[in-house]
Design an enzyme around this catalytic site. Structure first.
Site, PDB file in Angstrom:
ATOM      1  N   ASP A  71      62.292  46.134  99.388  1.00  0.00           N
ATOM      2  CA  ASP A  71      61.766  45.695  98.217  1.00  0.00           C
ATOM      3  C   ASP A  71      60.175  46.094  97.823  1.00  0.00           C
ATOM      4  OD1 ASP A  71      64.030  43.958  97.090  1.00  0.00           O
ATOM      5  OD2 ASP A  71      63.737  42.558  98.766  1.00  0.00           O
ATOM      6  N   ASP A  89      69.948  44.276  93.381  1.00  0.00           N
ATOM      7  CA  ASP A  89      68.412  43.844  93.081  1.00  0.00           C
ATOM      8  C   ASP A  89      67.553  45.148  93.112  1.00  0.00           C
ATOM      9  OD1 ASP A  89      70.249  42.126  94.509  1.00  0.00           O
ATOM     10  OD2 ASP A  89      68.464  40.835  94.721  1.00  0.00           O
TER      11      ASP A  89
HETATM   12  N1  GLY Z   1      65.994  39.971  95.211  1.00  0.00           N
HETATM   13  C1  GLY Z   1      66.417  38.607  95.807  1.00  0.00           C
HETATM   14  C2  GLY Z   1      66.724  37.654  94.689  1.00  0.00           C
HETATM   15  O1  GLY Z   1      66.752  37.857  93.452  1.00  0.00           O
HETATM   16  O2  GLY Z   1      67.122  36.482  95.153  1.00  0.00           O
END
Ligand code: GLY
Length: 396
Positions: free
Chosen positions: A114, A174
């Site tokens: 992330d 994501d």
């Molecule tokens: N990136 C994790 C979520 O959207 O919960």
């Protein structure tokens, strides 16, 4: 790919018409008012990912936990600064750069993919808005860290776990929002390696994460020896064959984000099918349930954050589509959701909360942040306001 026929085009056209400039200005002032009220508590500490009974607890950015979310508060400060011109917000946001520099230099809580979520609304934004060199250096270090997770066999960035771990051989939707950090890193360094990994990951994602009907898997596994694509599995959704609302919205934002840097027109029909799938499952009030398998009458919470993300994605896609019918459909869907958020989900500074948007869900089955405010939902709601009210230059 089969694009579902839109069930009710007219309801978007009609409801979208009621989104007015006055409404948006009022919403912006309320949002900035809440950020201003919350700011004294979140100068050295950050709001946690989800509120508890309407209030975000304060957390230390470098306490060692693997968060992906502290950055959204900094992003909200940058957006507040951009929309108000008030240096107060800029000063607090600039004060966060050291914390994010330390995080990546010392690798604190960053054993995951992330890096875009963490470094774009903080350090890339700081560099773009103020030319801060320390922020640029931190964001490039984050890009360097992110590309270590690239798996040549399968051509994707591994989301979670230790790099190379066989049981973690998967990508997740994501990550579409993490790869703009890599495109940006190539632009500022002149080194194409970041871009090439981002674009390969993007192509792998588009090929495997979208189902035939335009819905999406949350995660997709590959064989760690051969890179062969194996199967889609959910992590935060209802089931492997349902469609997690926020996953779908990450996809709705991810395609136009890549198109800003590299030709993604090959994915535009897929995008259109994903929009139709999304629109056909929006309940009467235009805000999705946390998984698109649920519908009006189901006793399940909405995910307002998924709507906020999708609005930003659709508004970005409006800029890059030539097709007029698609353009007007995407805009009407975005405007309908925006009106619904403002009228029914957005808090005012006088409400008992320090969040911006009610009724979001982080992780329903994990019982985390269910029917609470989520910090990324608040951020994307503000980003949407900036898109409506200014000529906003993307941080992403
Ligand atoms: N990136 C994790 C979520 O959207 O919960």
């Amino acid at each position: 790919m089969t694009c579902e026929k839109l069930k009710n085009r007219e309801r978007f056209r009609e409801y979208a018409r009621g989104l007015t400039k006055e409404m948006l200005i009022d919403a912006r002032d309320n949002a900035i008012g809440i950020v201003r009220n919350s700011a004294p508590k979140f100068i050295d500490l950050f709001p946690d990912d989800a509120s508890v009974n309407g209030y975000y607890p304060a957390v230390d950015n470098n306490d060692g936990l693997s968060r992906w979310t502290t950055s959204f508060w900094t992003g909200m400060l940058w957006l507040s600064y951009e929309m108000s011109g008030d240096e107060y917000f800029k000063k607090i946001a600039e004060g966060h750069i050291d914390s994010f520099y330390q995080k990546i230099e010392k690798k604190i809580g960053v054993n995951h993919h992330d890096m875009g979520f963490l470094y774009v609304p903080t350090c890339v934004a700081a560099y773009k808005l103020t030319g801060n060199e320390k922020a640029k250096k931190a964001a490039i270090m984050a890009a360097d860290h992110l590309i270590t997770r690239y798996r040549d066999k399968g051509e994707f960035i591994q989301a979670w776990g230790d790099v190379g771990e066989a049981k973690e051989c998967r990508l997740i939707i994501d990550c579409m929002i993490n790869i703009p950090l890599l495109y940006w890193a190539s632009e500022v360094t002149g080194d194409k390696k970041y871009h090439d990994i981002a674009y390969k990951h993007f192509k792998t994602t588009v090929k495997h994460i979208y189902r035939e009907d335009g819905s999406t898997h949350h995660t997709y596994f590959f064989d760690s020896e051969t890179g062969e694509a194996l199967r889609g599995v959910t992590h935060q959704g209802w089931s492997d064959d349902s469609c997690w609302a926020r996953g779908q919205s990450w996809g709705l934002y991810g395609i136009p984000l890549t198109h800003k840097y590299e030709d993604a027109t090959f994915a535009f029909d897929t995008y259109d099918a994903a929009v139709h799938f999304w629109a056909n499952r929006l309940p009467k009030d235009f805000i999705p349930f946390w998984d698109l398998v649920f519908t009006d009458g189901d006793d399940m919470p909405r995910d307002s954050s998924a709507a906020a993300i999708a609005i930003c994605g659709l508004l970005e896609m409006v800029k890059c589509t030539e097709n007029n019918e698609r353009k007007s459909l995407y805009k009407d869907i975005a405007d309908s959701m925006m009106r619904a958020l403002i009228e029914k989900y957005a808090y005012k500074p006088t409400d008992k909360t320090n969040g911006l948007l009610a009724h979001a869900v982080y992780y329903y089955k994990g019982n985390m942040g269910v029917d609470e405010c989520n910090i990324w939902g608040d951020y994307y709601y503000m980003e949407a306001l900036a898109r409506y009210l200014t000529n906003w230059e993307m941080y992403w």
